[in-house]
Design an enzyme around this catalytic site. Structure first.
Site, PDB file in Angstrom:
ATOM      1  N   LYS A  81       0.853  -1.184   0.000  1.00 18.29           N
ATOM      2  CA  LYS A  81       0.000   0.000   0.000  1.00 18.29           C
ATOM      3  C   LYS A  81       0.886   1.229   0.000  1.00 18.29           C
ATOM      4  O   LYS A  81       2.007   1.210   0.503  1.00 18.29           O
ATOM      5  CB  LYS A  81      -0.896   0.024   1.248  1.00 18.29           C
ATOM      6  CG  LYS A  81      -2.185   0.797   1.059  1.00 18.29           C
ATOM      7  CD  LYS A  81      -3.201   0.001   0.258  1.00 18.29           C
ATOM      8  CE  LYS A  81      -4.534   0.722   0.178  1.00 18.29           C
ATOM      9  NZ  LYS A  81      -5.575  -0.090  -0.468  1.00 18.29           N
ATOM     10  N   GLY A 182     -21.925   5.491   3.894  1.00 17.95           N
ATOM     11  CA  GLY A 182     -21.104   5.854   2.748  1.00 17.95           C
ATOM     12  C   GLY A 182     -21.840   5.608   1.454  1.00 17.95           C
ATOM     13  O   GLY A 182     -22.274   4.477   1.194  1.00 17.95           O
ATOM     14  N   GLY A 184     -20.676   6.562  -1.741  1.00 14.30           N
ATOM     15  CA  GLY A 184     -19.802   6.765  -2.893  1.00 14.30           C
ATOM     16  C   GLY A 184     -19.899   5.623  -3.885  1.00 14.30           C
ATOM     17  O   GLY A 184     -20.921   4.923  -3.965  1.00 14.30           O
ATOM     18  N   VAL A 186     -18.593   2.643  -3.984  1.00  7.88           N
ATOM     19  CA  VAL A 186     -18.830   1.315  -3.427  1.00  7.88           C
ATOM     20  C   VAL A 186     -20.162   1.263  -2.677  1.00  7.88           C
ATOM     21  O   VAL A 186     -21.031   0.439  -2.972  1.00  7.88           O
ATOM     22  CB  VAL A 186     -17.675   0.890  -2.508  1.00  7.88           C
ATOM     23  CG1 VAL A 186     -17.999  -0.427  -1.808  1.00  7.88           C
ATOM     24  CG2 VAL A 186     -16.399   0.744  -3.321  1.00  7.88           C
TER      25      VAL A 186
END
Length: 354
Positions: A81, A182, A184, A186
């Site tokens: 990452k 959330g 967004g 996804v």
């Protein structure tokens, strides 16, 4: 400042590199947790941190999560990452992206990057000008690759159906109450898929207008972002930033299942035990949210091997997500150990760290 290996989230990472290019205004961290199964694959997060130690914490936790995620998804990829530390105005420049691409290239294929929070396909295209070790690039319709969001949402949708079957004994979603945190790419995708199956949706987002628009579209209900975790429901689906399952967050929950796409949902491992102790079924995040990395990894591997894109292979791999989850829950039920503990043990064995 403490040494790296005394950081709480240090886990014998193979390599942690701080990249600083003054001329390009770039400060970044690239963390490789494991390359046991292949090159460390995981996205780059573009974020402003008021405390830089938060960037190191994210890099360490997220790279370990990618090791587990890729292993549990059966991918020939390790875990890595990156985090790019933006200023408070979140500015990025072509020079910054070029310098980061050079840093990825200097690792000689040990790290493969992609878009993460705050990043875009356009950023990946720019980075690709300096290194081949990028995935999640724009692709033609009907092929693997491109935006990972819809494929992440697809895997979560299948995982929620499996969780409802395992915990609630239902082979359908009609009337099942799902609270989605959330809205967004996804979270919104998950909500739309669930709504098509007749689930009752409650949604929230820090962008209230976005939540209200989604609720209107799917005939759901929007609530304030600070109310979503305490909303009575069958399934709480966290699809925003991580660490929401801490002492305070878990105390608010009024659900039977936690299943969503946010990375590192458990603030600490003991919070998985708290969920288990309350009888809440938990879908380990790095298992249920693997659809996106499956998509972009297959894109990268096809390009590296000069093989044709295999969209059917992508769908087959995503269809294995609920199978893996059911294996975890069955072992959890039999052993009395939390699902997070079972999943971690499985993943560590796969990367040679059992």
């Amino acid at each position: 400042m403490s040494t790296l290996w005394t950081e709480a989230d240090w886990d014998a990472h193979e390599q942690v590199q701080v990249v600083h290019d003054h001329a390009a205004s770039l400060t970044a961290i690239i963390a490789l947790h494991s390359t046991h199964l292949g090159p460390g694959a995981g996205g780059t997060r573009f974020w402003h941190y008021s405390d830089p130690s938060g960037a190191m914490r994210d890099a360490l936790r997220l790279s370990r999560g990618m090791s587990y995620k890729n292993a549990m998804a059966g991918l020939p990829m390790g875990g890595g990452k990156a985090v790019i530390l933006l200023d408070k105005n979140r500015r990025r420049t072509p020079e910054m992206l070029a310098a980061f691409g050079d840093a990825v290239e200097a690792l000689n294929g040990r790290y493969v990057t992609a878009a993460d929070v705050g990043a875009s396909e356009a950023d990946m295209v720019a980075i690709r000008q300096r290194t081949a070790h990028v995935c999640g690039l724009p692709v033609d319709a009907g092929t693997v690759g491109g935006d990972p969001g819809p494929f992440t949402a697809m895997g979560i949708y299948h995982g929620i159906k499996a969780a409802v079957a395992h915990k609630l004994g239902k082979d359908h979603l009609k009337g099942v109450r799902v609270a989605v945190q959330g809205c967004g790419s996804v979270g919104g995708g998950v909500a739309r898929l669930l709504a098509k199956d007749g689930a009752r949706l409650i949604v929230a987002d820090i962008n209230e207008a976005r939540a209200k628009a989604l609720a209107s579209e799917i005939d759901g209900k929007a609530v304030a972002a600070d109310r979503i975790m305490g909303t009575p429901c069958d399934v709480f689906s966290p699809n925003a930033l991580g660490a929401v399952l801490d002492d305070a967050g878990i105390a608010q929950l009024d659900c039977a299942i936690v299943a969503g796409g946010a990375n590192n949902q458990l603030a600490r491992p003991e919070h998985g035990d708290q969920l288990s102790g309350r009888g809440i079924l938990y879908a380990p995040d790095y298992v249920i949210n693997a659809g996106g990395i499956i998509n972009v990894s297959l894109e990268y591997l096809a390009r590296e091997r000069a093989e044709p894109s295999d969209i059917n292979g992508l769908r087959e791999r995503i269809a294995q997500i609920p199978v893996r989850l059911t294996q975890i829950w069955s072992q959890s039920d039999a052993s009395g150990k939390g699902a997070h503990t079972i999943a971690d043990a499985m993943a560590r064995k796969l990367i040679g760290r059992s």
